[in-house]
Design a protein around this motif. Structure first.
Motif, PDB file in Angstrom:
ATOM      1  N   ASP A   5       0.863  -1.119   0.369  1.00 35.76           N
ATOM      2  CA  ASP A   5      -0.123  -0.463  -0.267  1.00 35.76           C
ATOM      3  C   ASP A   5       0.672   1.123  -0.088  1.00 35.76           C
ATOM      4  O   ASP A   5       0.608   2.172  -0.095  1.00 35.76           O
ATOM      5  CB  ASP A   5      -1.112  -0.023   1.230  1.00 35.76           C
ATOM      6  N   ARG A  98       1.132   2.115  10.131  1.00 35.83           N
ATOM      7  CA  ARG A  98       0.041   0.821   9.267  1.00 35.83           C
ATOM      8  C   ARG A  98       0.764  -0.267   8.927  1.00 35.83           C
ATOM      9  O   ARG A  98       1.805  -0.547   8.894  1.00 35.83           O
ATOM     10  CB  ARG A  98       0.376   1.942   7.691  1.00 35.83           C
ATOM     11  N   GLN A 100       0.385  -3.936   6.516  1.00 36.82           N
ATOM     12  CA  GLN A 100       0.180  -5.267   5.957  1.00 36.82           C
ATOM     13  C   GLN A 100       0.315  -6.057   6.014  1.00 36.82           C
ATOM     14  O   GLN A 100       1.733  -6.508   6.070  1.00 36.82           O
ATOM     15  CB  GLN A 100       0.225  -4.125   4.350  1.00 36.82           C
ATOM     16  N   GLN A 102       0.670  -9.533   4.087  1.00 33.81           N
ATOM     17  CA  GLN A 102       0.172 -10.425   2.313  1.00 33.81           C
ATOM     18  C   GLN A 102       0.674 -11.709   2.049  1.00 33.81           C
ATOM     19  O   GLN A 102       2.681 -12.630   2.836  1.00 33.81           O
ATOM     20  CB  GLN A 102       1.468  -9.847   1.341  1.00 33.81           C
ATOM     21  N   THR A 109      -3.234  -9.268  -0.363  1.00 37.48           N
ATOM     22  CA  THR A 109      -2.928  -9.283   1.111  1.00 37.48           C
ATOM     23  C   THR A 109      -4.094  -9.925   1.695  1.00 37.48           C
ATOM     24  O   THR A 109      -5.540 -10.341   1.602  1.00 37.48           O
ATOM     25  CB  THR A 109      -3.817  -7.535   0.654  1.00 37.48           C
ATOM     26  N   ARG A 112      -5.384  -5.382   7.046  1.00 33.11           N
ATOM     27  CA  ARG A 112      -3.974  -4.341   7.227  1.00 33.11           C
ATOM     28  C   ARG A 112      -4.392  -3.926   8.141  1.00 33.11           C
ATOM     29  O   ARG A 112      -5.705  -4.158   8.795  1.00 33.11           O
ATOM     30  CB  ARG A 112      -4.954  -3.477   6.432  1.00 33.11           C
ATOM     31  N   ARG A 114      -3.926  -0.353  11.274  1.00 34.86           N
ATOM     32  CA  ARG A 114      -2.941   1.177  11.886  1.00 34.86           C
ATOM     33  C   ARG A 114      -2.961   0.750  13.057  1.00 34.86           C
ATOM     34  O   ARG A 114      -4.433   0.912  14.223  1.00 34.86           O
ATOM     35  CB  ARG A 114      -3.930   2.197  10.802  1.00 34.86           C
TER      36      ARG A 114
END
Length: 142
Positions: A5, A98, A100, A102, A109, A112, A114
């Motif tokens: 991202d 942040r 992510q 994968q 993905t 996700r 934060r």
């Protein structure tokens, strides 16, 4: 590297173990938090703020709030990339990261997140101004 991202991620690779699974046979929600913690510490050390320095200074970044979006399930044997970026900082008290996740096999993905962090005094456990080393290290990604 696969498409993330944000540019220039700090990445660790992990394998999903049987102990990571819940009763449904996929990675338990709490495991993602552990992964985020591991990649955040790895990134902090890479930036020059290892745990030992936090302990010496008696300061640390504590999670204030985390939001996670689970996109796809990970299962035993999957290899995953867990990435992080610093996307906001006031250079005084707060940092936002942040994350992510994968799957390596297909770059899909899986999640996700934060997290908002606040600098704390490790003795009083209260908010405290960031030491200069934190302020210099925790800069925006890219």
């Amino acid at each position: 590297m696969s498409s993330f991202d944000f540019a220039d991620p700090h990445v660790i690779e992990l394998e999903v173990l049987a102990t990571d699974l819940d009763a449904y046979g996929h990675v338990n929600n709490s495991v993602y938090l552990t992964w985020f913690d591991r990649v955040a510490w790895s990134h902090s050390a890479h930036l020059g703020v290892p745990m030992e320095e936090c302990l010496r200074l008696r300061r640390g970044m504590a999670a204030l709030r985390t939001e996670i979006d689970y996109v796809l399930a990970a299962v035993e044997g999957d290899r995953v990339r867990v990435a992080t970026w610093i996307v906001a900082t006031d250079h005084r008290l707060r940092v936002e990261r942040r994350f992510q996740v994968q799957r390596i096999a297909d770059a899909a993905t899986l999640a996700r997140a934060r997290t908002e962090y606040v600098c704390i005094n490790l003795d009083s456990h209260r908010a405290a101004r960031m030491p200069e080393i934190f302020s210099r290290a925790y800069v925006l990604a890219g």
